[in-house]
Design a protein around this motif. Sequence first.
Motif, PDB file in Angstrom:
ATOM      1  N   GLU A   1       0.808  -1.223   0.000  1.00 20.66           N
ATOM      2  CA  GLU A   1       0.000   0.000   0.000  1.00 20.66           C
ATOM      3  C   GLU A   1       0.840   1.273   0.000  1.00 20.66           C
ATOM      4  O   GLU A   1       0.521   2.249  -0.669  1.00 20.66           O
ATOM      5  N   LEU A   2       1.947   1.276   0.766  1.00 23.59           N
ATOM      6  CA  LEU A   2       2.687   2.511   0.993  1.00 23.59           C
ATOM      7  C   LEU A   2       3.852   2.727   0.038  1.00 23.59           C
ATOM      8  O   LEU A   2       4.250   3.858  -0.219  1.00 23.59           O
ATOM      9  N   ASP A   3       4.428   1.684  -0.483  1.00 26.68           N
ATOM     10  CA  ASP A   3       5.621   1.827  -1.315  1.00 26.68           C
ATOM     11  C   ASP A   3       5.324   2.695  -2.541  1.00 26.68           C
ATOM     12  O   ASP A   3       4.356   2.452  -3.270  1.00 26.68           O
ATOM     13  N   GLY A   4       6.143   3.711  -2.743  1.00 23.01           N
ATOM     14  CA  GLY A   4       5.976   4.609  -3.883  1.00 23.01           C
ATOM     15  C   GLY A   4       4.982   5.725  -3.652  1.00 23.01           C
ATOM     16  O   GLY A   4       4.790   6.577  -4.523  1.00 23.01           O
ATOM     17  N   MET A   5       4.358   5.772  -2.477  1.00 19.61           N
ATOM     18  CA  MET A   5       3.346   6.784  -2.184  1.00 19.61           C
ATOM     19  C   MET A   5       4.013   8.090  -1.750  1.00 19.61           C
ATOM     20  O   MET A   5       5.024   8.084  -1.048  1.00 19.61           O
ATOM     21  N   ASP A   6       3.449   9.225  -2.158  1.00 17.63           N
ATOM     22  CA  ASP A   6       3.952  10.524  -1.723  1.00 17.63           C
ATOM     23  C   ASP A   6       3.882  10.624  -0.196  1.00 17.63           C
ATOM     24  O   ASP A   6       2.974  10.071   0.436  1.00 17.63           O
ATOM     25  N   ARG A   7       4.823  11.357   0.375  1.00 17.07           N
ATOM     26  CA  ARG A   7       4.940  11.405   1.839  1.00 17.07           C
ATOM     27  C   ARG A   7       3.669  11.893   2.525  1.00 17.07           C
ATOM     28  O   ARG A   7       3.310  11.387   3.601  1.00 17.07           O
ATOM     29  N   PHE A   8       2.983  12.871   1.919  1.00 12.86           N
ATOM     30  CA  PHE A   8       1.797  13.401   2.582  1.00 12.86           C
ATOM     31  C   PHE A   8       0.590  12.469   2.431  1.00 12.86           C
ATOM     32  O   PHE A   8      -0.250  12.378   3.327  1.00 12.86           O
ATOM     33  N   ALA A   9       0.509  11.786   1.296  1.00 12.47           N
ATOM     34  CA  ALA A   9      -0.544  10.774   1.141  1.00 12.47           C
ATOM     35  C   ALA A   9      -0.290   9.622   2.109  1.00 12.47           C
ATOM     36  O   ALA A   9      -1.219   9.078   2.730  1.00 12.47           O
ATOM     37  N   ALA A  10       0.988   9.259   2.247  1.00 11.90           N
ATOM     38  CA  ALA A  10       1.352   8.183   3.179  1.00 11.90           C
ATOM     39  C   ALA A  10       1.013   8.572   4.615  1.00 11.90           C
ATOM     40  O   ALA A  10       0.618   7.737   5.438  1.00 11.90           O
ATOM     41  N   ARG A  11       1.167   9.843   4.937  1.00 10.27           N
ATOM     42  CA  ARG A  11       0.831  10.316   6.292  1.00 10.27           C
ATOM     43  C   ARG A  11      -0.619  10.001   6.622  1.00 10.27           C
ATOM     44  O   ARG A  11      -0.935   9.452   7.685  1.00 10.27           O
ATOM     45  N   LYS A  12      -1.519  10.345   5.701  1.00 12.42           N
ATOM     46  CA  LYS A  12      -2.948  10.090   5.927  1.00 12.42           C
ATOM     47  C   LYS A  12      -3.221   8.596   6.053  1.00 12.42           C
ATOM     48  O   LYS A  12      -4.000   8.147   6.909  1.00 12.42           O
ATOM     49  N   LYS A  13      -2.577   7.820   5.191  1.00 14.54           N
ATOM     50  CA  LYS A  13      -2.802   6.371   5.193  1.00 14.54           C
ATOM     51  C   LYS A  13      -2.326   5.757   6.503  1.00 14.54           C
ATOM     52  O   LYS A  13      -3.000   4.888   7.091  1.00 14.54           O
ATOM     53  N   ILE A  14      -1.174   6.183   6.992  1.00 11.22           N
ATOM     54  CA  ILE A  14      -0.617   5.621   8.234  1.00 11.22           C
ATOM     55  C   ILE A  14      -1.503   5.970   9.422  1.00 11.22           C
ATOM     56  O   ILE A  14      -1.758   5.127  10.296  1.00 11.22           O
ATOM     57  N   VAL A  15      -1.983   7.225   9.483  1.00  8.93           N
ATOM     58  CA  VAL A  15      -2.865   7.614  10.584  1.00  8.93           C
ATOM     59  C   VAL A  15      -4.139   6.760  10.565  1.00  8.93           C
ATOM     60  O   VAL A  15      -4.600   6.283  11.613  1.00  8.93           O
ATOM     61  N   ALA A  16      -4.675   6.534   9.364  1.00  8.28           N
ATOM     62  CA  ALA A  16      -5.890   5.703   9.255  1.00  8.28           C
ATOM     63  C   ALA A  16      -5.619   4.274   9.729  1.00  8.28           C
ATOM     64  O   ALA A  16      -6.435   3.672  10.434  1.00  8.28           O
ATOM     65  N   LYS A  17      -4.469   3.736   9.360  1.00  7.93           N
ATOM     66  CA  LYS A  17      -4.135   2.364   9.760  1.00  7.93           C
ATOM     67  C   LYS A  17      -3.938   2.274  11.268  1.00  7.93           C
ATOM     68  O   LYS A  17      -4.344   1.285  11.911  1.00  7.93           O
ATOM     69  N   MET A  18      -3.284   3.293  11.859  1.00 10.81           N
ATOM     70  CA  MET A  18      -3.081   3.278  13.306  1.00 10.81           C
ATOM     71  C   MET A  18      -4.425   3.343  14.037  1.00 10.81           C
ATOM     72  O   MET A  18      -4.602   2.720  15.089  1.00 10.81           O
ATOM     73  N   GLU A  19      -5.351   4.096  13.468  1.00  8.84           N
ATOM     74  CA  GLU A  19      -6.676   4.168  14.084  1.00  8.84           C
ATOM     75  C   GLU A  19      -7.389   2.820  13.949  1.00  8.84           C
ATOM     76  O   GLU A  19      -8.056   2.356  14.892  1.00  8.84           O
ATOM     77  N   GLU A  20      -7.235   2.172  12.794  1.00  5.44           N
ATOM     78  CA  GLU A  20      -7.862   0.862  12.557  1.00  5.44           C
ATOM     79  C   GLU A  20      -7.453  -0.158  13.604  1.00  5.44           C
ATOM     80  O   GLU A  20      -8.266  -0.949  14.086  1.00  5.44           O
ATOM     81  N   ILE A  21      -6.158  -0.139  13.969  1.00  3.15           N
ATOM     82  CA  ILE A  21      -5.663  -1.175  14.900  1.00  3.15           C
ATOM     83  C   ILE A  21      -5.677  -0.697  16.348  1.00  3.15           C
ATOM     84  O   ILE A  21      -5.100  -1.328  17.229  1.00  3.15           O
ATOM     85  N   GLY A  22      -6.331   0.454  16.579  1.00  2.00           N
ATOM     86  CA  GLY A  22      -6.527   0.921  17.946  1.00  2.00           C
ATOM     87  C   GLY A  22      -5.293   1.525  18.592  1.00  2.00           C
ATOM     88  O   GLY A  22      -5.223   1.605  19.832  1.00  2.00           O
ATOM     89  N   LEU A  23      -4.333   1.984  17.782  1.00  2.00           N
ATOM     90  CA  LEU A  23      -3.105   2.533  18.367  1.00  2.00           C
ATOM     91  C   LEU A  23      -2.991   4.046  18.163  1.00  2.00           C
ATOM     92  O   LEU A  23      -1.937   4.624  18.465  1.00  2.00           O
ATOM     93  N   LEU A  24      -4.053   4.689  17.668  1.00  2.00           N
ATOM     94  CA  LEU A  24      -4.095   6.144  17.628  1.00  2.00           C
ATOM     95  C   LEU A  24      -4.734   6.623  18.920  1.00  2.00           C
ATOM     96  O   LEU A  24      -5.934   6.448  19.139  1.00  2.00           O
ATOM     97  N   ASP A  25      -3.932   7.186  19.809  1.00  2.28           N
ATOM     98  CA  ASP A  25      -4.445   7.595  21.122  1.00  2.28           C
ATOM     99  C   ASP A  25      -5.332   8.827  20.989  1.00  2.28           C
ATOM    100  O   ASP A  25      -6.468   8.832  21.425  1.00  2.28           O
TER     101      ASP A  25
END
Length: 938
Positions: free
Chosen positions: A348-372
Amino acid sequence: MLDKTYDASAVEPKIATRWAEVNAFAAGAGAKPGAESFCIVIPPPNVTGSLHMGHALNNTLQDILVRYQRMQGLDVLWQPGMDHAGIATQMVVERQLAERKEPSRHEMGREAFVDRVWDWKDESGGMIFNQLKRLGASCDWSRERFTMDEGLSQAVLEVFVSLYKDGLIYKDKRLVNWDPKLLTAISDLEVEQIEIQGNLWHFRYPLADGVTYEHPVSYDEDSETHTYETRDHIIVATTRPETMLGDTAVAVNPNDMRYKELIGKHVVLPLTGRRIEIVGDDYADETAGSGAVKITPAHDFNDFEVGKRHQLKAINILTADAKITLKDNEDFLDGLTVEGKLIEVIEELDGMDRFAARKKIVAKMEEIGLLDHIEPHTHMVPHGDRGGVPIEPFLTDQWYVNAAEMAKPAIESVREGRTNFVPKNWEKTYFDWMENIQPWCISRQLWWGHQIPAWYGPDGQVFVEKDEETALEAAIQHYIAHEGPWKAWVEEKLENFQPGEILTRDEDVLDTWFSSALWPFSTLGWPEKTPELKRYYQTDVLVTGFDIIFFWVARMMMMGLHFMEEEPFHTVYVHALVRDKDGAKMSKSKGNVIDPLELIDEYGADALRFTLAIMAAQGRDVKLDPSRIAGYRNFGTKLWNATRFADMNGAVLDPDFDPSSVKLTINRWILTELTRTSNEVKAAIKAYKFNEASGALYRFVWNQLCDWYLELLKPVFNGDDEAGKAESRACAAHVLAESVKLLHPFMPFMTEELWEHLAGPDAGLACHAEWPEPSFKDAASADEINWLIDLVSGLRSVRAEMNVPPSAKAPLVIVGANATTGERLVRHEPAIKQLARVTDIVLESAAPAGSAQIVVGEATACLPLGDLIDLSAEKARLEKALAKVTGEIAKIEGKLANEKFVANAKPEIVEAEREKLVELQGQRDKLAQAIQRVSQAD
């Protein structure tokens, strides 16, 4: 006869042409035989540059120094030149190619592109030199240098190779400021901090191996006890979630009792499964956030230092154009088991622009319950000033100078006083930076610039030499002397007449500041031992802004001491910024940029120069209001009109005029004041107090020469004393000519024109005229005329404060006058009556009722007001004005007493309010004094 009005737009080009035709500013022009040298090297403007207010101030101050020393008869060189401005110039030409729909840089290739840049430089570059000439800069334009001209390029090669062979230049993998748009490292000076309304993301990093700990969540002040909860994670916060992929540790302060037991244990980095250590490091601030900090050595400068202290791995997870790289990233994949969710993350992340990756990572962290939680966060984000995008701390191979070693003698030079900063407080800034100096990254990933003289062999071995032929010889010797596979490979290339395939040149170019660091000696001919180098090095003073103390001044000190074994200059004068009239920094986004060329078009260069000089107080920013320039244009007009007045009254410069022969008190006074002013101006220029020098000239020319001297000469010119007339004509012409010379370094165009008019075409140029060194002094005459001025000025002030109509006259009553004052009153009675609008002068023993009083020396001058104004009406007017001013003062004092206003308002707004308060308090005091006078007179 002079023209009725001074026309700067006509005179300035004419004078500039006259200077150019005779090469008036050539090195040594106008010097006395055997004179000492005086040299300034101009801070080289960018070849792409256009004159801005910073240039105008900087070059005005340099020109004042240079013209002053030239008039002192010294052998003067003001060395001009331009910087090749690597990034800026390359961008200009690339933009031009795009606009013309021509092949891009990469399509045409390096050699053709560099040729194209040279074409652009020849056609369009260097516009700023003509603009500096409009300002009046008296450089030796015949000696113009360019940081990429043949001589300076030779100096760059010499320095690079020498420092490399001395072990002071080396290649290393470190973090740099990386511009992902321009694809190059950039210097700190090319980074601008921009305020961004962003977020602070708080993530939970799970503890490894089932570890838990007790974390305090509340505190009861009454019982002085904490409430704890058991946690199996540590919370870290970040403004750049995408960088978590490269985390290799979590840092906590070793004194933080919450985490002390966790030091040495591990967390599992979410999304990747990597085990990373919890380290104890003072960098972690226990009072900030959770007190725990994620450490990404490859993407943060502070983290890089933490990583070095704890031997942490640095994992770069970004490409040069700021895209996520995971799939073929050996450093990232090392130690990971690529399976399950990790495969999904990589895909999912390889080759993605840094700012698009930022949004994706935050969403994934929220999915797995690790976004405090997410916290809105306003913070400064570094951007490349040319590329305009956020820069990335980027781990890459670059060339470096061992700045810490080279800084040592440069530090000692300033500490021991061989080079002095003015103002002296800038030495602290210099020491703070030099004593904590980092390796200087000198390589840039550009095509325009000095290509690094390094060649690589087939195995990556580097050969640093001044040219490819010498590098090839060194490479052949190296490979032939070492048994191994490359020996045979090199021998084969030589046998097949393919030596050009043995080496590959480093594609990078040198940081622009590298060539600029050599400026004080390379422009004089080094490495050749030229007569100019011997004559003018060490240079005398560097005039510069504070923002390049680190980038230029310090590096010139290091290079000069290393290669010339002497400091490049004995003085560094650091001037302040030019801001707008409200004290705000000028910027295109604010729309408050003032164009000096527009000001020159409207007011003339002299007016702009004098304004900048008189406002250039040491350590204080220049708050530039165009209306001030209009005022100083009027100053020039005043001198022009004074010269016309002297002309009309027969004043002609007499080369045999002897000041010591004058008899009239008024002439002896002005000659005394001329001596005093000359001494003040000379002392101020030598102390780099340009505002004091120009202030002294302003007071003398406007107040003493024009307002008083010429005014007081009118009765002489209109009288019957022929000897007095002749003396006054000669004295007036002499004083005007000396004033023109004193003023020349500040207002060169008008004074050059006036000098020719006063001294005649055979007298030579004002810029080569001898600096005035008057010595005439007559304290008694000076005291007498200054007494007269104080008396008349005081009476005029009272009339103005009391709102007395200009046509109204009253008697002047003098109380307590001694014999000297009595004699002065008799001698100057006609002048006092005319200038102070009085009918009679009467000596009395007591002040009359209803009079305003001023003290002049031992006597009191009284002006009866009862018959001049309606005292009760005037008192009412003054009291109304006082009430208004008092109310405004209370309003501003309330603002300034408000801590929130002072803390949150822009600094320039707070400063403007403080200045307004001081102004209003002055008005209040004057109104109170006026009310007191009216009350006394009533």
